[in-house]
Motif scaffolding. Structure first.
Motif, PDB file in Angstrom:
ATOM      1  N   PRO A 104       0.829  -1.211   0.000  1.00 49.89           N
ATOM      2  CA  PRO A 104       0.000   0.000   0.000  1.00 49.89           C
ATOM      3  C   PRO A 104       0.856   1.251   0.000  1.00 49.89           C
ATOM      4  O   PRO A 104       1.880   1.321   0.702  1.00 49.89           O
ATOM      5  CB  PRO A 104      -0.803  -0.130   1.294  1.00 49.89           C
ATOM      6  CG  PRO A 104      -0.825  -1.595   1.582  1.00 49.89           C
ATOM      7  CD  PRO A 104       0.507  -2.100   1.125  1.00 49.89           C
ATOM      8  N   TRP A 105       0.425   2.257  -0.744  1.00 46.42           N
ATOM      9  CA  TRP A 105       1.241   3.450  -0.938  1.00 46.42           C
ATOM     10  C   TRP A 105       1.517   4.188   0.356  1.00 46.42           C
ATOM     11  O   TRP A 105       2.503   4.927   0.454  1.00 46.42           O
ATOM     12  CB  TRP A 105       0.553   4.410  -1.926  1.00 46.42           C
ATOM     13  CG  TRP A 105      -0.627   5.136  -1.337  1.00 46.42           C
ATOM     14  CD1 TRP A 105      -1.920   4.705  -1.285  1.00 46.42           C
ATOM     15  CD2 TRP A 105      -0.609   6.428  -0.698  1.00 46.42           C
ATOM     16  NE1 TRP A 105      -2.692   5.645  -0.658  1.00 46.42           N
ATOM     17  CE2 TRP A 105      -1.938   6.708  -0.290  1.00 46.42           C
ATOM     18  CE3 TRP A 105       0.393   7.360  -0.443  1.00 46.42           C
ATOM     19  CZ2 TRP A 105      -2.266   7.894   0.356  1.00 46.42           C
ATOM     20  CZ3 TRP A 105       0.052   8.543   0.203  1.00 46.42           C
ATOM     21  CH2 TRP A 105      -1.259   8.791   0.600  1.00 46.42           C
ATOM     22  N   TYR A 106       0.639   4.028   1.329  1.00 47.54           N
ATOM     23  CA  TYR A 106       0.714   4.817   2.548  1.00 47.54           C
ATOM     24  C   TYR A 106       1.528   4.170   3.662  1.00 47.54           C
ATOM     25  O   TYR A 106       1.650   4.733   4.749  1.00 47.54           O
ATOM     26  CB  TYR A 106      -0.700   5.106   3.061  1.00 47.54           C
ATOM     27  CG  TYR A 106      -1.580   3.886   3.155  1.00 47.54           C
ATOM     28  CD1 TYR A 106      -2.425   3.528   2.109  1.00 47.54           C
ATOM     29  CD2 TYR A 106      -1.538   3.063   4.279  1.00 47.54           C
ATOM     30  CE1 TYR A 106      -3.213   2.395   2.177  1.00 47.54           C
ATOM     31  CE2 TYR A 106      -2.324   1.936   4.352  1.00 47.54           C
ATOM     32  CZ  TYR A 106      -3.162   1.602   3.294  1.00 47.54           C
ATOM     33  OH  TYR A 106      -3.934   0.485   3.374  1.00 47.54           O
ATOM     34  N   LEU A 107       2.090   2.987   3.406  1.00 44.58           N
ATOM     35  CA  LEU A 107       2.873   2.309   4.437  1.00 44.58           C
ATOM     36  C   LEU A 107       4.372   2.508   4.218  1.00 44.58           C
ATOM     37  O   LEU A 107       4.865   2.338   3.100  1.00 44.58           O
ATOM     38  CB  LEU A 107       2.568   0.813   4.442  1.00 44.58           C
ATOM     39  CG  LEU A 107       1.169   0.395   4.861  1.00 44.58           C
ATOM     40  CD1 LEU A 107       1.052  -1.127   4.847  1.00 44.58           C
ATOM     41  CD2 LEU A 107       0.817   0.937   6.236  1.00 44.58           C
ATOM     42  N   THR A 108       5.096   2.807   5.281  1.00 42.52           N
ATOM     43  CA  THR A 108       6.547   2.972   5.154  1.00 42.52           C
ATOM     44  C   THR A 108       7.210   1.673   4.707  1.00 42.52           C
ATOM     45  O   THR A 108       8.223   1.707   4.007  1.00 42.52           O
ATOM     46  CB  THR A 108       7.158   3.437   6.476  1.00 42.52           C
ATOM     47  OG1 THR A 108       6.824   2.503   7.503  1.00 42.52           O
ATOM     48  CG2 THR A 108       6.652   4.822   6.875  1.00 42.52           C
ATOM     49  N   ASP A 109       6.643   0.544   5.079  1.00 45.04           N
ATOM     50  CA  ASP A 109       7.221  -0.752   4.686  1.00 45.04           C
ATOM     51  C   ASP A 109       7.146  -1.001   3.184  1.00 45.04           C
ATOM     52  O   ASP A 109       7.796  -1.922   2.686  1.00 45.04           O
ATOM     53  CB  ASP A 109       6.514  -1.891   5.418  1.00 45.04           C
ATOM     54  CG  ASP A 109       6.920  -1.983   6.873  1.00 45.04           C
ATOM     55  OD1 ASP A 109       6.260  -2.708   7.639  1.00 45.04           O
ATOM     56  OD2 ASP A 109       7.906  -1.316   7.258  1.00 45.04           O
ATOM     57  N   SER A 110       6.357  -0.208   2.477  1.00 43.20           N
ATOM     58  CA  SER A 110       6.252  -0.379   1.025  1.00 43.20           C
ATOM     59  C   SER A 110       7.398   0.295   0.277  1.00 43.20           C
ATOM     60  O   SER A 110       7.455   0.215  -0.941  1.00 43.20           O
ATOM     61  CB  SER A 110       4.918   0.200   0.538  1.00 43.20           C
ATOM     62  OG  SER A 110       3.825  -0.487   1.122  1.00 43.20           O
TER      63      SER A 110
END
Length: 125
Positions: A105-111
């Motif tokens: 997901p675009w909003y996760l730092t893990d991405s």
């Protein structure tokens, strides 16, 4: 290895504008997306906007919709964030991020698996 270098931060008054830039160097093949995150003191890092390499789809946090615009230069190794109608609550360290062969997901730092050092934005009332 990918290096990201942000610039363009500064101090402005409420209602002002700033344009952040991020230059990506190194092996950016396999780039999925690039984005901007921000972190204010005592807060977690939050997603601001993202742009996907395939199709150029953009995403924005609700708090910045209509005020911020994310874009890429040509051939795409430069990322921009045009910030208009700035508010004191926009004050934060802004980070550029790249997702190289990582999907999420675009909003996760893990991405995102590459990060810049950040550029400070301060908006005074």
């Amino acid at each position: 290895q990918v290096l990201l270098m942000e610039s363009g931060g500064g101090s402005v008054q409420t209602g002002g504008s700033l344009r952040l830039s991020c230059v990506a160097s190194g092996n950016t093949a396999g780039r999925v997306a690039m984005g901007w995150f921000r972190q204010a003191p005592r807060n977690g890092r939050e997603a601001v906007a993202s742009i996907y390499s395939s199709g150029g789809t953009t995403y924005y946090a609700d708090s910045v919709k209509g005020r911020f615009t994310i874009s890429q230069g040509n051939p795409g190794n430069t990322l921009y964030l045009q910030m208009n109608s700035l508010k004191p609550e926009d004050t934060a360290m802004y980070y550029c991020a790249a997702s190289i062969e990582v999907y999420g997901p675009w909003y996760l730092t893990d991405s995102y698996n590459y990060w810049g050092q950040g550029t400070q934005v301060t908006v005074s009332s």
